[in-house]
Write an enzyme that holds these catalytic residues in place. Structure first.
Site, PDB file in Angstrom:
ATOM      1  N   TYR A 127     -85.195 138.844 -72.861  1.00 34.60           N
ATOM      2  CA  TYR A 127     -83.953 138.552 -72.132  1.00 34.60           C
ATOM      3  C   TYR A 127     -82.748 138.684 -73.071  1.00 34.60           C
ATOM      4  CZ  TYR A 127     -80.113 135.668 -70.491  1.00 34.60           C
ATOM      5  OH  TYR A 127     -78.850 135.220 -70.172  1.00 34.60           O
TER       6      TYR A 127
ATOM      7  N   SER B 181     -74.696 136.391 -73.272  1.00 32.81           N
ATOM      8  CA  SER B 181     -75.336 135.098 -73.459  1.00 32.81           C
ATOM      9  C   SER B 181     -75.355 134.748 -74.943  1.00 32.81           C
ATOM     10  CB  SER B 181     -76.769 135.224 -72.931  1.00 32.81           C
ATOM     11  OG  SER B 181     -77.617 134.301 -73.536  1.00 32.81           O
TER      12      SER B 181
ATOM     13  N   LYS C 150     -79.456 141.517 -73.364  1.00 33.49           N
ATOM     14  CA  LYS C 150     -78.021 141.187 -73.470  1.00 33.49           C
ATOM     15  C   LYS C 150     -77.412 141.873 -74.706  1.00 33.49           C
ATOM     16  CE  LYS C 150     -77.611 138.820 -69.725  1.00 33.49           C
ATOM     17  NZ  LYS C 150     -76.864 139.403 -68.590  1.00 33.49           N
TER      18      LYS C 150
HETATM   19  C1  UD1 Z   1     -81.263 130.457 -72.368  1.00 29.01           C
HETATM   20  C2  UD1 Z   1     -80.135 131.106 -73.144  1.00 29.01           C
HETATM   21  C3  UD1 Z   1     -78.852 130.974 -72.383  1.00 29.01           C
HETATM   22  C4  UD1 Z   1     -79.010 131.538 -70.992  1.00 29.01           C
HETATM   23  C5  UD1 Z   1     -80.164 130.848 -70.273  1.00 29.01           C
HETATM   24  C6  UD1 Z   1     -80.414 131.532 -68.952  1.00 29.01           C
HETATM   25  C7  UD1 Z   1     -80.692 130.791 -75.497  1.00 29.01           C
HETATM   26  C8  UD1 Z   1     -80.379 130.068 -76.741  1.00 29.01           C
HETATM   27  N1  UD1 Z   1     -79.998 130.435 -74.426  1.00 29.01           N
HETATM   28  O1  UD1 Z   1     -81.017 129.106 -72.327  1.00 29.01           O
HETATM   29  O2  UD1 Z   1     -77.838 131.676 -73.043  1.00 29.01           O
HETATM   30  O3  UD1 Z   1     -77.844 131.286 -70.254  1.00 29.01           O
HETATM   31  O4  UD1 Z   1     -81.337 130.974 -71.053  1.00 29.01           O
HETATM   32  O5  UD1 Z   1     -81.545 131.054 -68.349  1.00 29.01           O
HETATM   33  O6  UD1 Z   1     -81.523 131.675 -75.446  1.00 29.01           O
HETATM   34  N2  UD1 Z   1     -86.305 122.490 -71.980  1.00 29.01           N
HETATM   35  C9  UD1 Z   1     -87.262 121.508 -71.983  1.00 29.01           C
HETATM   36  N3  UD1 Z   1     -88.055 121.383 -70.891  1.00 29.01           N
HETATM   37  C10 UD1 Z   1     -87.944 122.169 -69.791  1.00 29.01           C
HETATM   38  C11 UD1 Z   1     -86.957 123.196 -69.786  1.00 29.01           C
HETATM   39  C12 UD1 Z   1     -86.152 123.333 -70.903  1.00 29.01           C
HETATM   40  O7  UD1 Z   1     -87.393 120.770 -72.952  1.00 29.01           O
HETATM   41  O8  UD1 Z   1     -88.720 122.011 -68.840  1.00 29.01           O
HETATM   42  C13 UD1 Z   1     -85.436 122.642 -73.139  1.00 29.01           C
HETATM   43  C14 UD1 Z   1     -85.558 123.993 -73.803  1.00 29.01           C
HETATM   44  O9  UD1 Z   1     -86.556 123.987 -74.788  1.00 29.01           O
HETATM   45  C15 UD1 Z   1     -84.174 124.151 -74.386  1.00 29.01           C
HETATM   46  C16 UD1 Z   1     -83.265 123.388 -73.414  1.00 29.01           C
HETATM   47  O10 UD1 Z   1     -84.120 122.536 -72.688  1.00 29.01           O
HETATM   48  O11 UD1 Z   1     -84.090 123.526 -75.621  1.00 29.01           O
HETATM   49  C17 UD1 Z   1     -82.524 124.289 -72.466  1.00 29.01           C
HETATM   50  O12 UD1 Z   1     -83.445 125.190 -71.881  1.00 29.01           O
HETATM   51  P1  UD1 Z   1     -83.040 126.126 -70.675  1.00 29.01           P
HETATM   52  O13 UD1 Z   1     -82.268 125.354 -69.665  1.00 29.01           O
HETATM   53  O14 UD1 Z   1     -84.252 126.854 -70.220  1.00 29.01           O
HETATM   54  O15 UD1 Z   1     -81.995 127.150 -71.304  1.00 29.01           O
HETATM   55  P2  UD1 Z   1     -82.120 128.020 -72.655  1.00 29.01           P
HETATM   56  O16 UD1 Z   1     -83.459 128.629 -72.771  1.00 29.01           O
HETATM   57  O17 UD1 Z   1     -81.572 127.238 -73.781  1.00 29.01           O
END
Ligand code: UD1
Length: 343
Positions: free
Chosen positions: A155, A130, A159
């Site tokens: 997490y 990841s 990885k």
């Molecule tokens: C993380 C990992 C990614 C992994 C994934 C698996 C990092 C940088 N990335 O993704 O490699 O594949 O987990 O689950 O660690 N967000 C909101 N509101 C929400 C949910 C999310 O604003 O309700 C935002 C988060 O703050 C983030 C983005 O959306 O900026 C994406 O979030 P999410 O889909 O949870 O994935 P990551 O945490 O980026």
């Protein structure tokens, strides 16, 4: 490859596993053993895969933390060509809340799968890593040479440890080679609308929360609008799950054709474009015609501010070219959400 050789896919009923299974089955010549314990997936997904591919494959339900069970359920396979190891827990916030479950599951299962490689002399291995291994890096876009920083979550740490375990195992066993794929943010669903992301519990990832919010089944909060980014929200490199799936086939060919130059080859799998949370919301609104209601909340623990890939190495070495835009990703995710609604 001889037809009697099998590829073992762990976590095969899961999100990326299921999409990769489709690609593997559509490419002739692969016999597949699909392993899952359905801890965050459903066996029903296999029926959908059969419907899409009209192919048959073997299915085993087992927990990879149980080595005896893994041995027993793979004993009948005469030749195992490769293992594609997806099975893992994958939620960043959940890992912050319950780190031991993440270390236990992600590390033990990988250890056992590598042990099987040793025992059965399985020469090719593909590991799901990841972009979270890069931590909070300021060097953007990240290349495979960008130094790995302290992980922001347990997490991400599992990885990092996993990558090191694969490398140590490869160093100790010259007959073994591996491809480590660093996924950025896999989203979207198969174009058929028949399979997609199916979190058993409330989803933590942005895109399923967006599609559920559009139907009034969830409430979207944007986690922070005070980051130093163009609109204040976090930036990620969203990549269509089917583009990710295709990279696994290319990785199998890469290892089989001995194109690899080192025992472990690392690749970033992202589009190369950063998209902010607010831009992702806009893309969804554009393709779905739905207006999303959301609130701005505080930052989420464990989140990095911005990360996106340089994918030149994967393009050059694997011949991997991601095809789908953020609009395609949102369109397919929305189609999948509607399939779920109609059931
Ligand atoms: C993380 C990992 C990614 C992994 C994934 C698996 C990092 C940088 N990335 O993704 O490699 O594949 O987990 O689950 O660690 N967000 C909101 N509101 C929400 C949910 C999310 O604003 O309700 C935002 C988060 O703050 C983030 C983005 O959306 O900026 C994406 O979030 P999410 O889909 O949870 O994935 P990551 O945490 O980026």
């Amino acid at each position: 490859m001889e037809t009697q050789e099998t590829i073992i896919v762990t976590g095969a009923a899961g999100y990326i596993g299921s999409h990769t299974l489709i690609e593997l089955l559509q490419e002739q010549g692969y016999k597949v053993l699909a392993i899952d314990n359905y801890s965050n997936s459903s066996a029903q997904t296999y029926q959908r895969i059969k419907q899409i591919t009209l192919a048959t494959f073997e299915i085993k339900e087992l927990d990879l933390c149980d080595y005896i069970a893994l041995q027993k359920e793979t004993n009948h396979l005469s030749t195992i060509h490769a293992i594609i190891h997806f099975a893992a827990y994958k939620s960043v916030p959940e890992s912050v809340k319950n780190p031991l479950a993440y270390y236990h599951n992600n590390i033990n299962s990988l250890n056992n799968v590598l042990r099987l490689c040793e025992e059965r002399q399985i020469k090719q291995f593909i590991f799901s890593s990841s972009c979270s291994v890069y931590g909070n890096t300021h060097q953007l876009p990240v290349t495979e040479q960008t130094p790995v920083q302290k992980a922001e979550s347990p997490y991400g740490h599992t990885k990092q440890i996993g990558e090191e375990m694969v490398a140590a195992f490869a160093n100790a066993n010259p007959w073994f080679s591996a491809v480590v794929l660093r996924y950025f943010n896999p989203v979207g669903a198969h174009h058929s609308g028949l399979i997609g992301e199916l979190p058993l519990n409330r989803p933590n990832n942005l895109v399923p929360i967006i599609t559920q919010t559009a139907l009034g089944k969830n409430q979207l909060t944007v986690f922070g609008n005070d980051y130093s980014t163009r609109d204040g929200s976090c930036i990620r490199d969203y990549i269509h799950v089917s583009d990710i799936a295709k990279a696994h086939l290319l990785a199998i060919h890469y290892l089989s054709k001995q194109r690899h130059k080192t025992a472990v080859s690392l690749f970033n799998l992202g589009t190369g474009h950063g998209v902010s949370v607010l831009e992702a919301i806009n893309a969804f609104e554009k393709v779905s015609g739905q207006k999303l209601t959301y609130t701005i909340g505080p930052r989420r623990l464990g989140d990095v501010e911005a990360i996106y890939a340089n994918n030149t190495w994967a393009q050059h070495e694997l011949g991997w070219v991601p095809k789908n835009t953020i609009e395609d990703m949102m369109r397919s995710a929305w189609k999948w959400q509607q399939t779920l609604e109609s059931e």
